[in-house]
Structures are given as structure tokens and as C-alpha cells.
Design a protein around this motif. Structure first.
Motif, PDB file in Angstrom:
ATOM      1  N   ILE A  62      11.853   3.237   1.762  1.00 35.38           N
ATOM      2  CA  ILE A  62      10.479   2.753   1.579  1.00 35.38           C
ATOM      3  C   ILE A  62      10.434   1.908   0.321  1.00 35.38           C
ATOM      4  N   HIS A  63       9.853   0.714   0.439  1.00 34.91           N
ATOM      5  CA  HIS A  63       9.597  -0.090  -0.763  1.00 34.91           C
ATOM      6  C   HIS A  63       8.105  -0.380  -0.801  1.00 34.91           C
ATOM      7  N   GLY A  68       1.636  -1.318  -2.098  1.00 33.43           N
ATOM      8  CA  GLY A  68       1.916  -0.101  -1.359  1.00 33.43           C
ATOM      9  C   GLY A  68       1.333   1.137  -2.011  1.00 33.43           C
ATOM     10  N   SER A  69       1.094   2.137  -1.192  1.00 34.83           N
ATOM     11  CA  SER A  69       0.602   3.404  -1.720  1.00 34.83           C
ATOM     12  C   SER A  69       1.019   4.524  -0.779  1.00 34.83           C
ATOM     13  N   PRO A  79      -4.960   2.439   8.371  1.00 28.79           N
ATOM     14  CA  PRO A  79      -3.890   3.142   9.097  1.00 28.79           C
ATOM     15  C   PRO A  79      -2.583   3.138   8.301  1.00 28.79           C
ATOM     16  N   PRO A  80      -1.863   4.239   8.325  1.00 20.13           N
ATOM     17  CA  PRO A  80      -0.591   4.296   7.602  1.00 20.13           C
ATOM     18  C   PRO A  80       0.483   3.452   8.272  1.00 20.13           C
ATOM     19  N   ARG A  81       1.375   2.904   7.471  1.00 19.69           N
ATOM     20  CA  ARG A  81       2.542   2.204   8.008  1.00 19.69           C
ATOM     21  C   ARG A  81       3.515   3.233   8.568  1.00 19.69           C
ATOM     22  N   TYR A  92       2.083  10.277   3.999  1.00 20.18           N
ATOM     23  CA  TYR A  92       1.644   8.986   4.526  1.00 20.18           C
ATOM     24  C   TYR A  92       2.038   7.856   3.585  1.00 20.18           C
ATOM     25  N   PHE A  93       2.531   6.756   4.155  1.00 22.06           N
ATOM     26  CA  PHE A  93       2.817   5.553   3.369  1.00 22.06           C
ATOM     27  C   PHE A  93       2.012   4.390   3.937  1.00 22.06           C
ATOM     28  N   TYR A  94       1.429   3.602   3.031  1.00 22.72           N
ATOM     29  CA  TYR A  94       0.600   2.462   3.432  1.00 22.72           C
ATOM     30  C   TYR A  94       1.177   1.162   2.900  1.00 22.72           C
TER      31      TYR A  94
END
Length: 242
Positions: A62-63, A68-69, A79-81, A92-94
DNA sequence: CCGGTTGTTCAGCG
DNA sequence: GCGCTGAACAACCG
């Protein structure tokens, strides 16, 4: 979120999910992450700004880039990535960049270049700096193969600490000063980490986004300097151009 | 409320 | 193939 120390904080926050099985994967990533459903996370690692979710077969990288958050156990409105659900919670990653890594991490990552790592090698960093005599210090502090995890805030704050003008060429900077630069980068990264954890990072900025030099009280200069053209805040009076 | 940005990659060009 | 430029990404703060 993004500079290196923030990622170390993230790694600490996700420890409840270490050695836990992913019960479901989700998110709007275009990559096929379904193979990781049902698999156990064996470790979380960081290399600079890279967050590494390690499985026995393969790694999700993940970068967080600029915007990003992440959240743990609670979703944002957007919506999360990527989402990873566990029995004891969800991660969750966004708006981040995601890659799947198949090779062993030791093949790709030089852990000794990570400013937050136990494996950090100051001598090697100095050696690399001497190999780029025509590079400006402001660019050097953003080169991830030398200072993995360093970003624009760290750059500006470290250059003020060591009193070096951002546009100084590495070849002109005395070796003792290069040493100080390397030492202070590592030190500032840990200050960053501690202040960030205590939610007082901004309060401790001396020059980044500031207008007045805290030492001589003259106005600071703001320019887009070096090859990378990133914002530099510095004091013409206190920081020496080599 | 709009402008700027703690970052990186890639396409297009000369 | 190289280096440079600009776009794209798309969220939050001041």
C-alpha cells in the motif's frame, strides 16, 4: 498521512490483525485481491512510505501517496480502495496505490535505507550522498533510495536544523556537515513519530509552512527548489548555501 | 470556498 | 534511451 514515521504508527495500530486470517476482502481496487481472502497475515512491515501486508505467499503493498488514508473498524463516507475484514475488526484503505508483490521482499527492499528501520545504516547514506555531487540537498532528502520515508516536511525541518540552504550542492557540503544531515534526518524522523502520535506534530514545525525564522526573526523564503520542484521553506540568513 | 499539497507514476516530447 | 514536463490521482485543511 504519508511520511515514513506515520507508517510506523499505522503498523503499530494494526497489530491486532497480525497472525489473523482475512475473512473477506473488498474495495474498489482494480487489482485482483481475492486470492488473499481466507489467508493469514503473517506480518506487517514498512519500508519508508510503503506499507507491506505480508502473507506466506505474496505481499500487498500500500502506498498512501499524497491523499491516502486508512481507518480501523469504522468506514468513511467514501468507498475504500481496499478493505480487509478479520474476526476481530476491519482495516480500510482509501485513495491509495496498491501493488501485489510476489518476490521475496528482501530482493526488492534495502532495509538499511529506511530512516525508521533498526537496520538504518547512516554510513551507507553518507556514502550514497557523496556519489551525487551535482544533486541539491533538497532533492537528496527526497530520494527514497537514500532516505526512504523522508518527505517534504522532514526535508524542510532537517535543513533548518543543520542550517543548510536547500539549494546547496552535495559536492560542496563538507563531509562533517553531510554526517550531521544524515544523523539529524534519522533523529527528526523519530521526533516526527513521537509528535505525530501525540497529535502535536504541526506545533513543532520551525520552518515548514512558516513565515518567520524562529532564530533570527527575519522572513523565511518559500521557493520550489531543485529537480523535484517541491516547496522549500528556509532562512537565507541562518541557512548556509554551500 | 477555492487553492494548494506530507507523493509517485506514466505519457509525451525533443 | 535519456531527461524534462505535465497530467493524473482525488481528499482535506486553512
Amino acid at each position: 498521512m504519508p511520511e515514513g514515521p506515520s507508517l510506523v504508527i499505522l503498523k503499530e495500530l494494526v497489530q491486532p490483525f497480525k497472525n489473523k486470517k482475512v475473512i473477506a476482502v473488498g474495495g474498489n481496487t482494480k487489482l485482483d485481491v481475492t486470492p488473499f481472502a481466507g489467508k493469514k497475515i503473517i506480518d506487517f512491515k514498512t519500508w519508508g512510505k510503503h506499507f507491506l501486508i505480508c502473507f506466506s505467499k505474496g505481499t500487498i503493498r500500500i502506498h498512501l501517496m499524497l491523499f491516502g488514508s486508512y481507518t480501523i473498524n469504522e468506514q468513511k463516507a467514501t468507498p475504500p480502495r481496499l478493505s480487509l475484514a478479520f474476526q476481530n475488526g476491519t482495516l480500510y484503505f482509501y485513495t491509495c496505490s496498491i501493488k501485489i508483490i510476489d518476490e521475496p521482499l528482501d530482493n526488492i527492499y534495502d532495509w538499511s535505507a529506511d530512516i525508521m528501520s533498526d537496520a538504518w545504516d547512516a554510513k551507507a547514506a553518507i556514502e550514497k550522498l557523496t556519489q551525487h555531487p551535482d544533486t541539491m540537498v533538497c532533492d537528496a532528502l527526497l530520494m527514497q533510495d537514500i532516505f526512504s520515508g523522508s518527505g517534504n516536511i522532514i526535508k524542510n525541518e532537517v535543513l533548518f536544523r543543520v542550517k543548510v540552504h536547500p539549494e546547496s550542492l552535495l559536492g560542496n557540503v563538507a563531509k562533517s556537515k553531510l554526517k550531521a544531515l544524515v544523523t539529524e534526518t534519522r533523529k527528526y524522523a523519530f521526533d516526527f513519530y513521537n509528535w505525530k502520535k501525540a497529535y502535536v506534530l504541526r506545533k513543532h514545525w520551525k520552518v515548514h509552512t512558516k513565515k518567520i525564522c524562529p532564530d533570527c526573526e527575519r522572513p523565511l523564503t518559500k521557493t520550489y527548489s531543485g529537480k523535484f520542484k517541491r516547496r522549500s521553506f528556509y532562512c537565507e540568513n541562518c541557512q548556509i548555501l554551500y
